[in-house]
Design a protein around this motif. Structure first.
Motif, mmCIF file in Angstrom:
data_model
loop_
_atom_site.group_PDB
_atom_site.id
_atom_site.type_symbol
_atom_site.label_atom_id
_atom_site.label_comp_id
_atom_site.label_asym_id
_atom_site.label_seq_id
_atom_site.Cartn_x
_atom_site.Cartn_y
_atom_site.Cartn_z
ATOM 1 N N LYS A 9 0.829 -1.216 0.000
ATOM 2 C CA LYS A 9 0.000 0.000 0.000
ATOM 3 C C LYS A 9 0.861 1.262 0.000
ATOM 4 O O LYS A 9 0.592 2.221 -0.729
ATOM 5 C CB LYS A 9 -0.921 -0.016 1.215
ATOM 6 C CG LYS A 9 -1.875 1.181 1.253
ATOM 7 C CD LYS A 9 -2.843 1.060 2.416
ATOM 8 C CE LYS A 9 -3.807 2.244 2.446
ATOM 9 N NZ LYS A 9 -4.793 2.129 3.546
ATOM 10 N N SER A 10 1.936 1.253 0.828
ATOM 11 C CA SER A 10 2.799 2.432 0.914
ATOM 12 C C SER A 10 3.516 2.697 -0.402
ATOM 13 O O SER A 10 3.576 3.837 -0.887
ATOM 14 C CB SER A 10 3.822 2.239 2.038
ATOM 15 O OG SER A 10 4.731 3.317 2.082
ATOM 16 N N HIS A 69 1.169 3.982 -3.098
ATOM 17 C CA HIS A 69 0.815 5.385 -2.839
ATOM 18 C C HIS A 69 1.955 6.313 -3.270
ATOM 19 O O HIS A 69 1.711 7.341 -3.921
ATOM 20 C CB HIS A 69 0.523 5.573 -1.342
ATOM 21 C CG HIS A 69 0.060 6.954 -0.984
ATOM 22 N ND1 HIS A 69 -1.276 7.315 -0.997
ATOM 23 C CD2 HIS A 69 0.756 8.056 -0.634
ATOM 24 C CE1 HIS A 69 -1.370 8.595 -0.661
ATOM 25 N NE2 HIS A 69 -0.148 9.065 -0.428
ATOM 26 N N GLN A 70 3.199 5.957 -2.924
ATOM 27 C CA GLN A 70 4.345 6.790 -3.323
ATOM 28 C C GLN A 70 4.500 6.813 -4.850
ATOM 29 O O GLN A 70 4.809 7.860 -5.432
ATOM 30 C CB GLN A 70 5.628 6.240 -2.688
ATOM 31 C CG GLN A 70 5.673 6.374 -1.175
ATOM 32 C CD GLN A 70 6.961 5.833 -0.592
ATOM 33 O OE1 GLN A 70 8.035 6.310 -0.904
ATOM 34 N NE2 GLN A 70 6.847 4.823 0.245
ATOM 35 N N ALA A 88 2.125 6.370 -7.132
ATOM 36 C CA ALA A 88 1.051 7.179 -7.718
ATOM 37 C C ALA A 88 1.309 8.673 -7.498
ATOM 38 O O ALA A 88 1.065 9.494 -8.391
ATOM 39 C CB ALA A 88 -0.286 6.775 -7.111
ATOM 40 N N THR A 89 1.794 9.042 -6.320
ATOM 41 C CA THR A 89 2.107 10.443 -6.046
ATOM 42 C C THR A 89 3.181 10.965 -6.995
ATOM 43 O O THR A 89 3.091 12.075 -7.520
ATOM 44 C CB THR A 89 2.569 10.607 -4.590
ATOM 45 O OG1 THR A 89 1.530 10.149 -3.708
ATOM 46 C CG2 THR A 89 2.881 12.059 -4.269
ATOM 47 N N ASP A 107 -4.321 10.335 -9.117
ATOM 48 C CA ASP A 107 -5.210 10.553 -7.973
ATOM 49 C C ASP A 107 -5.019 9.427 -6.955
ATOM 50 O O ASP A 107 -5.394 8.274 -7.202
ATOM 51 C CB ASP A 107 -6.667 10.594 -8.457
ATOM 52 C CG ASP A 107 -7.631 10.859 -7.302
ATOM 53 O OD1 ASP A 107 -7.167 11.178 -6.192
ATOM 54 O OD2 ASP A 107 -8.848 10.749 -7.526
ATOM 55 N N THR A 108 -4.419 9.736 -5.801
ATOM 56 C CA THR A 108 -4.108 8.698 -4.813
ATOM 57 C C THR A 108 -5.343 8.216 -4.060
ATOM 58 O O THR A 108 -5.341 7.115 -3.524
ATOM 59 C CB THR A 108 -3.077 9.229 -3.801
ATOM 60 O OG1 THR A 108 -3.581 10.436 -3.204
ATOM 61 C CG2 THR A 108 -1.745 9.517 -4.472
ATOM 62 N N ARG A 109 -6.406 9.026 -4.013
ATOM 63 C CA ARG A 109 -7.602 8.570 -3.276
ATOM 64 C C ARG A 109 -8.211 7.337 -3.935
ATOM 65 O O ARG A 109 -8.539 6.357 -3.271
ATOM 66 C CB ARG A 109 -8.622 9.700 -3.194
ATOM 67 C CG ARG A 109 -8.183 10.862 -2.298
ATOM 68 C CD ARG A 109 -9.190 11.989 -2.312
ATOM 69 N NE ARG A 109 -9.350 12.534 -3.674
ATOM 70 C CZ ARG A 109 -10.207 13.496 -3.982
ATOM 71 N NH1 ARG A 109 -11.001 13.997 -3.051
ATOM 72 N NH2 ARG A 109 -10.272 13.958 -5.218
ATOM 73 N N ILE A 169 -6.646 5.304 -5.971
ATOM 74 C CA ILE A 169 -5.648 4.236 -5.887
ATOM 75 C C ILE A 169 -5.703 3.563 -4.519
ATOM 76 O O ILE A 169 -5.730 2.331 -4.401
ATOM 77 C CB ILE A 169 -4.241 4.802 -6.154
ATOM 78 C CG1 ILE A 169 -4.103 5.242 -7.618
ATOM 79 C CG2 ILE A 169 -3.168 3.778 -5.802
ATOM 80 C CD1 ILE A 169 -4.022 4.119 -8.602
ATOM 81 N N ASP A 170 -5.703 4.365 -3.443
ATOM 82 C CA ASP A 170 -5.714 3.799 -2.088
ATOM 83 C C ASP A 170 -6.962 2.963 -1.853
ATOM 84 O O ASP A 170 -6.910 1.898 -1.216
ATOM 85 C CB ASP A 170 -5.652 4.924 -1.048
ATOM 86 C CG ASP A 170 -4.294 5.612 -1.040
ATOM 87 O OD1 ASP A 170 -3.341 5.030 -1.585
ATOM 88 O OD2 ASP A 170 -4.196 6.732 -0.493
ATOM 89 N N ASP A 225 -6.993 -1.020 -0.922
ATOM 90 C CA ASP A 225 -7.676 -1.555 0.258
ATOM 91 C C ASP A 225 -8.620 -2.691 -0.126
ATOM 92 O O ASP A 225 -8.727 -3.696 0.589
ATOM 93 C CB ASP A 225 -8.475 -0.446 0.955
ATOM 94 C CG ASP A 225 -7.570 0.553 1.674
ATOM 95 O OD1 ASP A 225 -6.417 0.186 1.969
ATOM 96 O OD2 ASP A 225 -8.010 1.681 1.926
#
Length: 267
Positions: A51-52, A55-56, A58-59, A64-66, A68-69, A73
């Protein structure tokens, strides 16, 4: 629903960026980036890392990380192990009951041993105090005994508190005025560190790699493999932080540190 792997790979190719550049900029190993683009989260050390890292990634690509996260999940939730069958649960309950019984027995035995040890220590202490009293009655020549002496009690033969020498304590060592963290990886582990509220490092430390973090008032640390990191606060080792693969969050001030609750991997 969409595939996180395809979305990130397409975004990278559209921007003309190769994996080596992404790995260098994000400090994420290329093999983990390849596993993410291949849709293979099992090749990463664990769900928290997956997950981490996603997120990195995608950033870095500006995705859009929302969304993706949320998709990560969902994927991690679908891969969660199924609950044990009822028979296995009953067996686990029986084993737990036996363990509690054994623990209670050993607790009683430990209590008896502690009481015996305390009785022995008490006798030794009284004997040593009696010897000390005899020596106090005959001070060495040339020593100015300015301490008020009190005669031993007729009932016990022990000195009262008035006969105990008072030694002036030296000045206390000045407390540290800043935070200095010396981090040493004993095995590969992921870190995220901030100093005085500003992020200073996020990435992997290889085994035997070190990093020093300085701050004026406080610092925060998240470690993804607690057993793989040694930490010194202002030169003082903190000892083991946790188990292999355990995620721990720590907060530091110049004179102390404390563990804070880490989020679950699926949060």
């Amino acid at each position: 629903m969409f595939a996180v792997s395809e979305l990130l790979q397409r975004a990278r190719l559209d921007q003309g960026i190769d994996l080596a550049t992404v790995a260098e900029r994000t400090k994420i190993k290329a093999k983990y980036l390849q596993a993410i683009e291949a849709g293979d989260p099992r090749s990463l050390p664990g769900g928290f890392f997956y997950k981490s890292f996603v997120h990195q990634y995608a950033t870095f690509l500006g995705v859009d990380t929302r969304a993706i996260d949320a998709e990560v999940d969902r994927v991690l939730g679908a891969d969660a192990p199924e609950p044990l069958p009822r028979a296995a649960q009953q067996t686990a309950v029986k084993l737990s009951s036996r363990s509690r019984g054994a623990t209670k027995y050993f607790s009683y035995a430990a209590l008896v041993l502690i009481l015996v040890a305390c009785y022995g220590i008490d006798g030794w202490w009284h004997e040593s105090r009696a010897v000390g009293t005899d020596k106090a009655g005959n001070p060495a020549p040339g020593v100015d005994n300015t301490t008020r002496q009190t005669a031993p009690s007729p009932a016990t033969g022990r000195l009262s508190l008035g006969s105990v020498s008072q030694v002036a304590a030296g000045p206390a060592a000045p407390a540290a005025s800043s935070v200095e963290l010396a981090l040493t990886a004993t095995e590969e582990t992921w870190l995220s560190v901030s100093s005085d509220g500003m992020p200073v490092f996020s990435g992997l430390l290889e085994a035997n790699q070190t990093k020093t973090i300085e701050g004026k008032e406080f610092a925060k640390l998240r470690v993804g493999n607690a057993a793989g990191l040694e930490v010194r606060l202002n030169g003082k080792p903190l000892g083991p932080l946790g188990a292999h693969g355990q995620v721990r969050d720590l907060a530091f001030s110049p004179d102390k540190f404390q563990f804070v609750s880490a989020p679950n991997e699926s949060e």
